[in-house]
Scaffold this motif. Sequence first.
Motif, mmCIF file in Angstrom:
data_model
loop_
_atom_site.group_PDB
_atom_site.id
_atom_site.type_symbol
_atom_site.label_atom_id
_atom_site.label_comp_id
_atom_site.label_asym_id
_atom_site.label_seq_id
_atom_site.Cartn_x
_atom_site.Cartn_y
_atom_site.Cartn_z
ATOM 1 N N VAL A 38 1.013 -1.123 0.001
ATOM 2 C CA VAL A 38 0.109 0.108 0.131
ATOM 3 C C VAL A 38 0.876 1.246 0.159
ATOM 4 O O VAL A 38 2.090 1.177 0.422
ATOM 5 N N ILE A 68 1.378 5.068 1.190
ATOM 6 C CA ILE A 68 1.207 5.815 2.524
ATOM 7 C C ILE A 68 1.689 7.157 2.312
ATOM 8 O O ILE A 68 2.932 7.210 2.278
ATOM 9 N N GLU A 69 0.980 8.272 2.534
ATOM 10 C CA GLU A 69 1.337 9.493 2.430
ATOM 11 C C GLU A 69 2.129 9.810 3.879
ATOM 12 O O GLU A 69 1.754 10.749 4.521
ATOM 13 N N VAL A 87 6.437 5.725 9.070
ATOM 14 C CA VAL A 87 5.797 4.200 9.097
ATOM 15 C C VAL A 87 6.582 3.259 9.552
ATOM 16 O O VAL A 87 5.965 2.518 10.260
ATOM 17 N N ARG A 133 6.067 3.107 0.368
ATOM 18 C CA ARG A 133 5.306 2.168 -0.110
ATOM 19 C C ARG A 133 5.700 1.034 0.946
ATOM 20 O O ARG A 133 6.771 0.516 1.161
ATOM 21 N N LYS A 147 -2.628 2.277 6.763
ATOM 22 C CA LYS A 147 -2.675 3.740 6.049
ATOM 23 C C LYS A 147 -3.541 4.440 6.748
ATOM 24 O O LYS A 147 -3.212 5.768 6.631
ATOM 25 N N GLU A 153 -2.482 8.120 7.974
ATOM 26 C CA GLU A 153 -2.846 9.526 7.232
ATOM 27 C C GLU A 153 -4.042 10.113 8.073
ATOM 28 O O GLU A 153 -4.539 11.244 7.648
#
Length: 168
Positions: free
Chosen positions: A10, A12-13, A19, A116, A162, A166
């Motif tokens: 996934v 992720i911003e 992360v 990612r 995610k 976020e």
Amino acid sequence: MTILEFSDSVLIERTPGEVYAMVSDVTRMGEWSPICKACWWDDPAAGATAGAWFTGRNETPEGRNGATGEVVPARTWETRSQVVVAEPDREFAWQVNDGWVRWGFRLEPAGENGTRLTQHWRFLPKGIAGFGERFGEHAQDQIALRSDHATSGIPVTLAAIKASAEGN
């Protein structure tokens, strides 16, 4: 056919560092996983370092075995896991039950401030032998059930990470 290895990813911003801080904190796994309801460090001072041990409590509801269609009763159990890779911003991985199964996360930069995140799972030969000893003639059904849980649970876990990362 039973799948013994699976991964999914996934975007992720958030930065890889942000992360990694999340996924290497095993005490948060219960927030995201549909099966693992809680984890705790066996030695909280050790934290997310290679060689550290933690315990996880898992729960499954009553359901049906996808391979056989048989009713599978609800179950709760604990496992001990050891961190085998702890590379900040890159990878965090552990082995369950001293080498039966390997789980982990790989992180890759994506864009300016994104990541990612790939979660991976692999049933190891020692685990296949262990399930044979533990479950006898039902070992293959139990392995198939664990495979179903991993392949359906990884996308759910990634989506939850995610959303948490976020702020959704």
